[in-house]
Design an enzyme around this catalytic site. Sequence first.
Site, mmCIF file in Angstrom:
data_model
loop_
_atom_site.group_PDB
_atom_site.id
_atom_site.type_symbol
_atom_site.label_atom_id
_atom_site.label_comp_id
_atom_site.label_asym_id
_atom_site.label_seq_id
_atom_site.Cartn_x
_atom_site.Cartn_y
_atom_site.Cartn_z
ATOM 1 N N GLY A 16 3.266 40.220 55.995
ATOM 2 C CA GLY A 16 4.361 41.002 55.407
ATOM 3 C C GLY A 16 4.131 41.146 53.905
ATOM 4 N N GLU A 79 -2.769 41.613 61.508
ATOM 5 C CA GLU A 79 -3.910 41.364 62.386
ATOM 6 C C GLU A 79 -4.405 39.907 62.286
ATOM 7 O OE1 GLU A 79 -5.315 42.943 64.673
ATOM 8 O OE2 GLU A 79 -7.438 42.425 64.754
ATOM 9 N N GLY A 116 0.315 34.810 53.582
ATOM 10 C CA GLY A 116 1.202 33.699 53.899
ATOM 11 C C GLY A 116 0.493 32.703 54.805
ATOM 12 N N ASP A 141 9.230 34.230 51.947
ATOM 13 C CA ASP A 141 9.922 33.156 52.675
ATOM 14 C C ASP A 141 9.785 31.779 52.026
ATOM 15 O OD1 ASP A 141 10.790 34.922 54.624
ATOM 16 O OD2 ASP A 141 8.969 34.671 55.822
ATOM 17 N N ARG A 176 38.509 40.302 54.606
ATOM 18 C CA ARG A 176 37.640 40.134 55.766
ATOM 19 C C ARG A 176 36.684 38.950 55.593
ATOM 20 N NH1 ARG A 176 35.997 46.504 56.228
ATOM 21 N NH2 ARG A 176 37.500 47.048 57.842
ATOM 22 N N MET A 183 16.468 37.333 55.466
ATOM 23 C CA MET A 183 15.216 37.029 56.162
ATOM 24 C C MET A 183 14.954 35.526 56.198
ATOM 25 S SD MET A 183 12.454 40.006 55.429
ATOM 26 C CE MET A 183 12.444 41.481 56.444
ATOM 27 N N GLY A 184 14.067 35.148 57.084
ATOM 28 C CA GLY A 184 13.710 33.732 57.260
ATOM 29 C C GLY A 184 13.829 33.368 58.723
ATOM 30 N N HIS A 185 12.728 33.529 59.467
ATOM 31 C CA HIS A 185 12.754 33.204 60.896
ATOM 32 C C HIS A 185 12.695 31.703 61.124
ATOM 33 C CE1 HIS A 185 13.027 36.562 63.483
ATOM 34 N NE2 HIS A 185 12.137 37.268 62.809
ATOM 35 N N ARG A 288 12.138 42.696 50.567
ATOM 36 C CA ARG A 288 10.715 42.711 50.186
ATOM 37 C C ARG A 288 10.383 43.936 49.339
ATOM 38 N NH1 ARG A 288 8.173 41.597 55.960
ATOM 39 N NH2 ARG A 288 7.252 43.641 55.666
HETATM 40 O O1 F6P Z 1 7.073 38.186 55.359
HETATM 41 C C1 F6P Z 1 7.881 37.353 56.127
HETATM 42 C C2 F6P Z 1 9.007 38.116 56.683
HETATM 43 O O2 F6P Z 1 9.592 38.701 55.587
HETATM 44 C C3 F6P Z 1 10.039 37.344 57.492
HETATM 45 O O3 F6P Z 1 11.063 36.736 56.797
HETATM 46 C C4 F6P Z 1 10.553 38.424 58.425
HETATM 47 O O4 F6P Z 1 11.069 37.884 59.568
HETATM 48 C C5 F6P Z 1 9.325 39.206 58.705
HETATM 49 O O5 F6P Z 1 8.550 39.116 57.542
HETATM 50 C C6 F6P Z 1 9.559 40.627 59.104
HETATM 51 O O6 F6P Z 1 8.367 41.335 58.989
HETATM 52 P P1 F6P Z 1 7.934 42.701 59.626
HETATM 53 O O7 F6P Z 1 9.141 43.360 60.202
HETATM 54 O O8 F6P Z 1 7.359 43.448 58.491
HETATM 55 O O9 F6P Z 1 6.902 42.379 60.648
#
Ligand code: F6P
Length: 361
Positions: A16, A79, A116, A141, A176, A183-185, A288
Amino acid sequence: MKNSKVKTVGILTSGGDAPGLNSAIRGLCEAGMNCYNMKFVGILNGYKGFEAGQCISIEKETLPQLLTLGGTFLGSTREKPFKNKEKDSKTGLSAVDSIKKYYKKWKLDALVVLGGNGSNTTAGLLSQEGLNVIGLPKTIDNDIVHTNYSFGFQTAVSIASDAISMIHTTASSHSRVMVVEVMGHKAGWIGLHSGIASGADVILLPEIPYDKKSVAKKILENHKAGKKYSIVVVSEGAMNKEEAQLDKKAFKKERASMPCSMGERVAKEIEELTGLETRCTVLGHLQRAGEPLPYDRVMATLFGASCADYLARGDFGKILVWQNDQIVGIPLLDVASQVKNVGLDEPLVKAAKSVGICFGD
Ligand code: F6P
């Protein structure tokens, strides 16, 4: 001009994108050209472009504009050449063999990978295959182990914090609950920092499984105490206590069948349990996007210029990291396939709890 063990260096950006990538490339190329007379080949579209032989020559005239430019002018893909075992029908070469072919064909003495966790893992494997590789840590992240800083993170936190800070006014006007998904999986650093910076009432992170009843309780308490609105920050990879018990496969299956994003799910749960009108905003790729903050530009320049010194010394197989206010090179494979998570004893979590932020635990 100083002595250098390398003359021609390939550069690629992978994974990313993150604000600061172009600033780091500019730092590396300026330092490499000015101090060591190096030449730079820009490999397009990450490892995918490497496999396909896509490259450009990076000229000095293009460098100044890169300092403040967001994204990556080289393009990026996710990739993973070592996972792709198929041989190309025309060349008969595997993805890794193609990379080695172009490395030779372009007469590269070294390769710099800006990426990353996954991209630096690949960089480590390529170094084991005999390529001279150096990695640089980029990710919004902030989840690369052994480094206290990865460029892109500060800019993402700033964008998220600004957005969440702004949402207070509309939350207040309509009394509300506003859920903001960031973000942050796997790692909740953006959620933790932006939530604290923007006065969130609740922060839900992947590392701290939540109980929806505790979240609802906190919001109702706010309400009773006269605060007519609440702000809830949710990492996209947050999970509840039941999900935390699932094994990896079951968890993946459960997530794949979830009909909405995590923030939207939490918003529904809150509305059902509290009866309060709740809305969700997903910040997504905005985090981003755009120009890197000055801090990211400065640090990316430091990483890039330091990388030129490592290249000149022939100090390969390393990723440069930020430790104790210094750039140091550590073995690429030391960071491979690992994630730097928010620890439960993280001082920021403790501080957040003591100022009244609920983590749903
Ligand atoms: O670069 C990491 C990240 O920003 C994560 O936090 C996010 O889940 C992911 O990339 C999403 O990336 P993409 O939709 O570009 O594959």
